[in-house]
Write an enzyme that holds these catalytic residues in place. Structure first.
Site, PDB file in Angstrom:
ATOM      1  N   THR A 177       0.863  -1.186   0.000  1.00  0.00           N
ATOM      2  CA  THR A 177       0.000   0.000   0.000  1.00  0.00           C
ATOM      3  C   THR A 177       0.897   1.232   0.000  1.00  0.00           C
ATOM      4  O   THR A 177       1.940   1.252   0.653  1.00  0.00           O
ATOM      5  CB  THR A 177      -0.946   0.000   1.217  1.00  0.00           C
ATOM      6  OG1 THR A 177      -1.770  -1.174   1.156  1.00  0.00           O
ATOM      7  CG2 THR A 177      -1.864   1.217   1.234  1.00  0.00           C
ATOM      8  N   PHE A 179       1.273   5.325   0.709  1.00  0.00           N
ATOM      9  CA  PHE A 179       0.733   6.348   1.611  1.00  0.00           C
ATOM     10  C   PHE A 179       1.350   7.705   1.263  1.00  0.00           C
ATOM     11  O   PHE A 179       2.498   7.770   0.817  1.00  0.00           O
ATOM     12  CB  PHE A 179       1.093   6.026   3.066  1.00  0.00           C
ATOM     13  CG  PHE A 179       0.542   4.716   3.553  1.00  0.00           C
ATOM     14  CD1 PHE A 179      -0.640   4.662   4.277  1.00  0.00           C
ATOM     15  CD2 PHE A 179       1.210   3.528   3.277  1.00  0.00           C
ATOM     16  CE1 PHE A 179      -1.151   3.442   4.721  1.00  0.00           C
ATOM     17  CE2 PHE A 179       0.705   2.300   3.708  1.00  0.00           C
ATOM     18  CZ  PHE A 179      -0.473   2.270   4.438  1.00  0.00           C
TER      19      PHE A 179
END
Ligand SMILES: O=C(O)C(=O)C[C@]1(C(=O)O)C=C[C@@H](O)C=C1
Length: 305
Positions: A177, A179
């Site tokens: 992921t 960010f």
């Protein structure tokens, strides 16, 4: 001391990302403050209550975090100044003493549930699924008896006194992921070896308007790394496009492409230029554009063409 909001409560992947960003940016110490949602974290930066926010933007399995995209596209503009990537593997957490047979409800952030869907269908096929605002909110729900199992970041077990029913769960190996660290607009971080720039554009509804936008990048050798559309709320059938591309706003070829978008599009929102967290990217070559700009400046000032 700067105060940085993140998607809480404590123990989320976003908290881990915020810690990694702080270590990377060597900004020294900061207070990390949990927020109830991505929108709340960003609004706290807009209001000046927090100095920055760390928010999830994109996952390699589930795609964009649409709540983050919408919250960045609406409201007063904010800009990203850094990004980081985390490998994502989950622990399935339960109250101590709970066995697989006891689990009737599983809860987590929708992105987390989606990344372990196959595992859940094999190992907890009869359990009902319920969404929470984050993986740690799911841990809290299990601790408080509102659900039987939570799909969490490994940090959460200890923080919430839960047991690991299964560890290191992920349907897709090597999921990551990405960010962002987001602030109120200010000085853009200087160009690095490889940067990413992100913008949101509203092209308007006319034939070829998106092709024209893409052309502006292609003509200048700017490499797109992501394109996503999101509906403009309240106007059915109208969309805005999120474009990520290699390069920095201070580079001549990127600046020219952005200026061209500004001329053709109904709206362009600059969401930041910052060093890329993935390896291997490059910002593209600026030399020909800088040389041409100098040549033009020479002509304008009466020099030899
Ligand atoms: O709930 C969390 O722990 C988060 O940090 C959010 C989030 C996301 O938005 O995708 C972050 C990483 C994982 O992909 C799952 C959930």
């Amino acid at each position: 001391m700067p105060r940085i909001a993140y998607l809480g409560p404590e123990g989320t992947f976003t908290e881990q990302a915020a810690r990694q960003l702080l270590a990377d940016t060597t900004e020294g110490h900061a207070d990390l403050v949990p927020a109830e949602s991505v929108a709340a974290a960003l609004d706290a930066v807009r209001s000046g209550e927090r100095d920055a926010a760390c928010v999830p933007i994109e996952n390699s399995v589930e795609g964009s975090v649409t709540s983050t995209m919408d919250a960045l596209a609406d409201g007063t503009p904010l800009v990203a100044v850094a990004e980081t990537m985390l490998p994502v593997r989950f622990d399935i957490l339960v109250r101590p003493g709970t066995t697989v047979e006891d689990v009737r409800t599983v809860t987590s952030h929708p992105h987390a549930l989606a990344q372990v869907r196959r595992w859940l269908s094999v190992n907890l096929p009869d359990a009902a699924h319920a969404a929470t605002t984050s993986t740690s909110a799911a841990a809290v729900a299990v601790r408080d008896g509102q659900a039987d199992a939570a799909v969490c970041a490994p940090l959460a077990a200890e923080r919430y006194g839960l047991s690991v029913l299964a560890g290191q769960v992920a349907d897709v190996e090597d999921a990551v992921t990405r960010f962002l660290l987001v602030r109120r607009p200010g000085a853009v971080p200087p160009p690095s070896r490889a940067d990413r720039t992100t913008v949101v554009v509203v092209t308007g509804d006319s034939v070829g308007s998106l092709a024209r936008v893409l052309n502006e990048f292609a003509l200048r050798g700017v490499n797109l790394t992501r394109i996503e559309s999101r509906p403009i709320k309240g106007s059915f059938g109208e969309y805005r496009f999120f474009l990520d591309f290699a390069g920095h706003v201070n580079q001549a070829h990127v600046g020219e492409a952005l200026a061209a978008l500004r001329r053709h599009c109904q709206d362009v929102r600059f969401l930041g230029s910052f060093p890329r967290a993935d390896e291997g990217g490059s910002s593209g070559s600026d030399e020909a554009f800088t040389a041409a700009a100098e040549w033009l400046a020479g002509i304008r000032s009466g020099g030899r063409a």
